[in-house]
Design a protein around this motif. Structure first.
Motif, PDB file in Angstrom:
ATOM      1  N   GLY A 215     -35.408 -17.359 -44.727  1.00  0.00           N
ATOM      2  CA  GLY A 215     -34.642 -17.040 -45.926  1.00  0.00           C
ATOM      3  C   GLY A 215     -35.110 -15.765 -46.589  1.00  0.00           C
ATOM      4  O   GLY A 215     -34.928 -15.551 -47.784  1.00  0.00           O
ATOM      5  N   HIS A 216     -35.721 -14.866 -45.805  1.00  0.00           N
ATOM      6  CA  HIS A 216     -36.326 -13.640 -46.330  1.00  0.00           C
ATOM      7  C   HIS A 216     -35.321 -12.529 -46.585  1.00  0.00           C
ATOM      8  O   HIS A 216     -35.617 -11.558 -47.286  1.00  0.00           O
ATOM      9  N   GLY A 217     -34.129 -12.619 -45.992  1.00  0.00           N
ATOM     10  CA  GLY A 217     -33.084 -11.642 -46.259  1.00  0.00           C
ATOM     11  C   GLY A 217     -33.155 -10.355 -45.462  1.00  0.00           C
ATOM     12  O   GLY A 217     -32.348  -9.446 -45.684  1.00  0.00           O
ATOM     13  N   ILE A 218     -34.091 -10.224 -44.519  1.00  0.00           N
ATOM     14  CA  ILE A 218     -34.174  -9.007 -43.700  1.00  0.00           C
ATOM     15  C   ILE A 218     -33.112  -9.073 -42.606  1.00  0.00           C
ATOM     16  O   ILE A 218     -33.063 -10.036 -41.842  1.00  0.00           O
ATOM     17  N   ASP A 219     -32.301  -8.044 -42.523  1.00  0.00           N
ATOM     18  CA  ASP A 219     -31.158  -7.997 -41.603  1.00  0.00           C
ATOM     19  C   ASP A 219     -31.592  -8.209 -40.155  1.00  0.00           C
ATOM     20  O   ASP A 219     -32.462  -7.486 -39.647  1.00  0.00           O
ATOM     21  N   GLU A 220     -30.979  -9.188 -39.491  1.00  0.00           N
ATOM     22  CA  GLU A 220     -31.309  -9.452 -38.091  1.00  0.00           C
ATOM     23  C   GLU A 220     -30.931  -8.286 -37.189  1.00  0.00           C
ATOM     24  O   GLU A 220     -31.611  -8.011 -36.199  1.00  0.00           O
ATOM     25  N   ALA A 221     -29.841  -7.614 -37.507  1.00  0.00           N
ATOM     26  CA  ALA A 221     -29.413  -6.472 -36.686  1.00  0.00           C
ATOM     27  C   ALA A 221     -30.462  -5.358 -36.734  1.00  0.00           C
ATOM     28  O   ALA A 221     -30.733  -4.701 -35.718  1.00  0.00           O
ATOM     29  N   LEU A 222     -31.052  -5.139 -37.893  1.00  0.00           N
ATOM     30  CA  LEU A 222     -32.117  -4.148 -38.023  1.00  0.00           C
ATOM     31  C   LEU A 222     -33.318  -4.558 -37.177  1.00  0.00           C
ATOM     32  O   LEU A 222     -33.896  -3.726 -36.458  1.00  0.00           O
ATOM     33  N   GLN A 223     -33.685  -5.816 -37.220  1.00  0.00           N
ATOM     34  CA  GLN A 223     -34.808  -6.304 -36.417  1.00  0.00           C
ATOM     35  C   GLN A 223     -34.529  -6.137 -34.924  1.00  0.00           C
ATOM     36  O   GLN A 223     -35.414  -5.730 -34.163  1.00  0.00           O
ATOM     37  N   HIS A 224     -33.318  -6.452 -34.511  1.00  0.00           N
ATOM     38  CA  HIS A 224     -32.954  -6.328 -33.101  1.00  0.00           C
ATOM     39  C   HIS A 224     -33.009  -4.866 -32.660  1.00  0.00           C
ATOM     40  O   HIS A 224     -33.519  -4.554 -31.570  1.00  0.00           O
ATOM     41  N   ARG A 225     -32.500  -3.972 -33.507  1.00  0.00           N
ATOM     42  CA  ARG A 225     -32.509  -2.548 -33.170  1.00  0.00           C
ATOM     43  C   ARG A 225     -33.942  -2.031 -33.047  1.00  0.00           C
ATOM     44  O   ARG A 225     -34.266  -1.263 -32.137  1.00  0.00           O
ATOM     45  N   LEU A 226     -34.797  -2.476 -33.955  1.00  0.00           N
ATOM     46  CA  LEU A 226     -36.206  -2.073 -33.899  1.00  0.00           C
ATOM     47  C   LEU A 226     -36.854  -2.531 -32.600  1.00  0.00           C
ATOM     48  O   LEU A 226     -37.591  -1.773 -31.949  1.00  0.00           O
ATOM     49  N   GLU A 227     -36.580  -3.753 -32.181  1.00  0.00           N
ATOM     50  CA  GLU A 227     -37.168  -4.278 -30.959  1.00  0.00           C
ATOM     51  C   GLU A 227     -36.664  -3.532 -29.732  1.00  0.00           C
ATOM     52  O   GLU A 227     -37.452  -3.176 -28.839  1.00  0.00           O
ATOM     53  N   GLN A 228     -35.369  -3.259 -29.686  1.00  0.00           N
ATOM     54  CA  GLN A 228     -34.806  -2.563 -28.535  1.00  0.00           C
ATOM     55  C   GLN A 228     -35.340  -1.141 -28.416  1.00  0.00           C
ATOM     56  O   GLN A 228     -35.690  -0.679 -27.323  1.00  0.00           O
ATOM     57  N   LEU A 229     -35.434  -0.440 -29.529  1.00  0.00           N
ATOM     58  CA  LEU A 229     -35.953   0.924 -29.516  1.00  0.00           C
ATOM     59  C   LEU A 229     -37.435   0.937 -29.132  1.00  0.00           C
ATOM     60  O   LEU A 229     -37.898   1.838 -28.431  1.00  0.00           O
ATOM     61  N   SER A 230     -38.164  -0.065 -29.572  1.00  0.00           N
ATOM     62  CA  SER A 230     -39.592  -0.142 -29.231  1.00  0.00           C
ATOM     63  C   SER A 230     -39.784  -0.340 -27.735  1.00  0.00           C
ATOM     64  O   SER A 230     -40.661   0.267 -27.116  1.00  0.00           O
ATOM     65  N   ARG A 231     -38.956  -1.183 -27.145  1.00  0.00           N
ATOM     66  CA  ARG A 231     -39.038  -1.379 -25.692  1.00  0.00           C
ATOM     67  C   ARG A 231     -38.714  -0.085 -24.956  1.00  0.00           C
ATOM     68  O   ARG A 231     -39.356   0.245 -23.947  1.00  0.00           O
ATOM     69  N   GLN A 232     -37.740   0.661 -25.453  1.00  0.00           N
ATOM     70  CA  GLN A 232     -37.419   1.951 -24.837  1.00  0.00           C
ATOM     71  C   GLN A 232     -38.616   2.881 -24.886  1.00  0.00           C
ATOM     72  O   GLN A 232     -38.918   3.584 -23.920  1.00  0.00           O
ATOM     73  N   PHE A 233     -39.311   2.901 -26.022  1.00  0.00           N
ATOM     74  CA  PHE A 233     -40.469   3.783 -26.141  1.00  0.00           C
ATOM     75  C   PHE A 233     -41.557   3.392 -25.157  1.00  0.00           C
ATOM     76  O   PHE A 233     -42.083   4.238 -24.417  1.00  0.00           O
ATOM     77  N   PHE A 234     -41.926   2.122 -25.112  1.00  0.00           N
ATOM     78  CA  PHE A 234     -43.036   1.696 -24.261  1.00  0.00           C
ATOM     79  C   PHE A 234     -42.696   1.768 -22.775  1.00  0.00           C
ATOM     80  O   PHE A 234     -43.606   1.818 -21.934  1.00  0.00           O
ATOM     81  N   ASP A 235     -41.417   1.784 -22.446  1.00  0.00           N
ATOM     82  CA  ASP A 235     -41.006   1.913 -21.045  1.00  0.00           C
ATOM     83  C   ASP A 235     -41.187   3.333 -20.521  1.00  0.00           C
ATOM     84  O   ASP A 235     -41.076   3.572 -19.316  1.00  0.00           O
ATOM     85  N   GLN A 236     -41.451   4.289 -21.404  1.00  0.00           N
ATOM     86  CA  GLN A 236     -41.633   5.673 -20.983  1.00  0.00           C
ATOM     87  C   GLN A 236     -42.979   5.867 -20.281  1.00  0.00           C
ATOM     88  O   GLN A 236     -43.860   5.015 -20.341  1.00  0.00           O
ATOM     89  N   SER A 237     -43.134   7.004 -19.646  1.00  0.00           N
ATOM     90  CA  SER A 237     -44.400   7.329 -18.987  1.00  0.00           C
ATOM     91  C   SER A 237     -45.492   7.528 -20.026  1.00  0.00           C
ATOM     92  O   SER A 237     -45.214   7.857 -21.191  1.00  0.00           O
ATOM     93  N   LEU A 238     -46.746   7.355 -19.592  1.00  0.00           N
ATOM     94  CA  LEU A 238     -47.869   7.563 -20.498  1.00  0.00           C
ATOM     95  C   LEU A 238     -47.876   9.000 -21.004  1.00  0.00           C
ATOM     96  O   LEU A 238     -48.155   9.249 -22.183  1.00  0.00           O
ATOM     97  N   GLU A 239     -47.574   9.942 -20.132  1.00  0.00           N
ATOM     98  CA  GLU A 239     -47.538  11.353 -20.531  1.00  0.00           C
ATOM     99  C   GLU A 239     -46.558  11.570 -21.676  1.00  0.00           C
ATOM    100  O   GLU A 239     -46.856  12.297 -22.636  1.00  0.00           O
ATOM    101  N   LYS A 240     -45.400  10.936 -21.586  1.00  0.00           N
ATOM    102  CA  LYS A 240     -44.394  11.082 -22.629  1.00  0.00           C
ATOM    103  C   LYS A 240     -44.869  10.445 -23.936  1.00  0.00           C
ATOM    104  O   LYS A 240     -44.717  11.025 -25.029  1.00  0.00           O
TER     105      LYS A 240
END
Length: 334
Positions: A47-72
């Motif tokens: 019941g915290h009111g934080i938008d689920e869509a925002l949380q989902h977007r944050l998680e998806q973008l984070s996975r994209q970042f960590f999937d990159q090469s170490l050099e990147k």
């Protein structure tokens, strides 16, 4: 997955804070928070009111970042963040109790430009963030920081009520300008479930309150009075826990609870701890809590230290810890 030494009979309480978010100072929520802080030092909030869509977007973008090469990823390494203490660190780049953690991560904080007085004054842990070159990453993180900062104020109001204080007690005295530290961690799968290494070893958090978003894989364990217990993910719930400074302010009535992470899922695990900490220049002294009798701790803290003995500001305290977590940044930050 529970380890052999993990007990499952103790449950972390789930607290609906929707009334608190709506600005209602409810006795029931205060009672539930007090019970949780006294029993486990951990609780879920819904019941915290934080938008689920925002949380989902944050998680998806984070996975994209960590999937990159170490050099990147190293293009925004923490060494480039300087005194602001921001950016990326690779697996093994952070220590807990002197041991490398089996995780990589991104460090963020309140976004401050060069004209901000704290940046002009060269105050450590204040400045601009380093963002990866991924569409919407910067905007998503900054939006998340803003809404979570407000949630931090709201939950601290609930904690104040749980202690018999005015709802604005902490905001008026200690969190007018809170030190916000936000982390995005990726825990790679372990080579063996029996491996002795930990994603994060046993520790407590430095500040007032941690608000954690975790993915669906689990791995967080809490040291309750009866032993280590699992803290499994609950859909659209955050895990909250007390930090060392709330322990200090309450004279040990609310004790910071040791916790740790072991990823045995066989997949990359993401977690998003948001640390809501006191003003950098705040000196924290025990609150006079009427009618509260604090029992003496029956066992030594995990780090053999005392949060009640140090002198100085919160900034002094947290900077004393930085060198232990990132030794190579000592000269940059201290």
């Amino acid at each position: 997955m529970a380890t052999q030494e993990t007990v499952s009979s103790v449950q972390i309480p789930v607290i609906d804070v929707s009334a608190l978010v709506a600005g209602q100072a409810t006795t029931a929520i205060a009672h539930h928070i007090r019970h949780a802080c006294c029993e486990t030092g951990f609780f879920y909030v819904v019941g915290h009111g934080i938008d689920e869509a925002l949380q989902h977007r944050l998680e998806q973008l984070s996975r994209q970042f960590f999937d990159q090469s170490l050099e990147k990823k190293l293009q925004i390494r923490m060494a480039l963040g300087g005194r602001a203490w921001r950016g990326y660190f690779p697996v093994g780049g952070e220590l807990t109790s002197g041991q490398p953690d089996l995780k990589e991560g991104l460090y963020f904080g309140t976004e401050l430009d060069v004209a901000h007085p704290s940046v002009q004054a060269n105050v450590p842990m204040h400045g601009a963030n380093l963002f990866p070159d991924l569409p919407q990453f910067r905007e998503t993180v900054l939006e998340y920081l803003a809404v979570m900062t407000q949630l931090g104020h709201t939950l601290m109001a609930g904690i104040a009520l749980s202690l018999g204080l005015e709802a604005s007690y902490f905001r008026d005295r200690y969190t007018t300008d809170p030190l916000i530290l936000f982390r995005i961690f990726n825990y790679p799968p372990e080579s063996s479930p029996e491996a002795p290494s930990w994603g994060v070893g046993e520790h407590t958090d430095y500040g007032l309150l941690t608000i954690l978003k975790q993915d669906a894989l689990g791995g967080l364990q809490v040291k309750a009075k009866s032993g280590w217990i699992d803290t499994p993910p609950i859909h659209n719930a955050f895990v909250c826990n007390i930090g060392d400074m709330l322990d200090r302010l309450t004279g040990g009535f609310y004790r910071s609870t040791p916790h740790r992470v072991k990823n045995v899922s066989g997949r990359n695990r993401l977690s998003f701890p948001f640390f809501f900490d006191p003003n950098f220049d705040a000196a924290l002294h025990p609150i006079n809590l009427k009618g509260v009798l604090v029992e003496e701790a029956k066992e030594q803290r995990w780090d053999n230290a005392s949060v009640h003995e140090f002198r100085g500001t919160y900034g002094d305290y947290v900077l004393s810890k930085v060198a232990k977590v990132f030794p190579e940044l000592r000269q940059e930050v201290l």
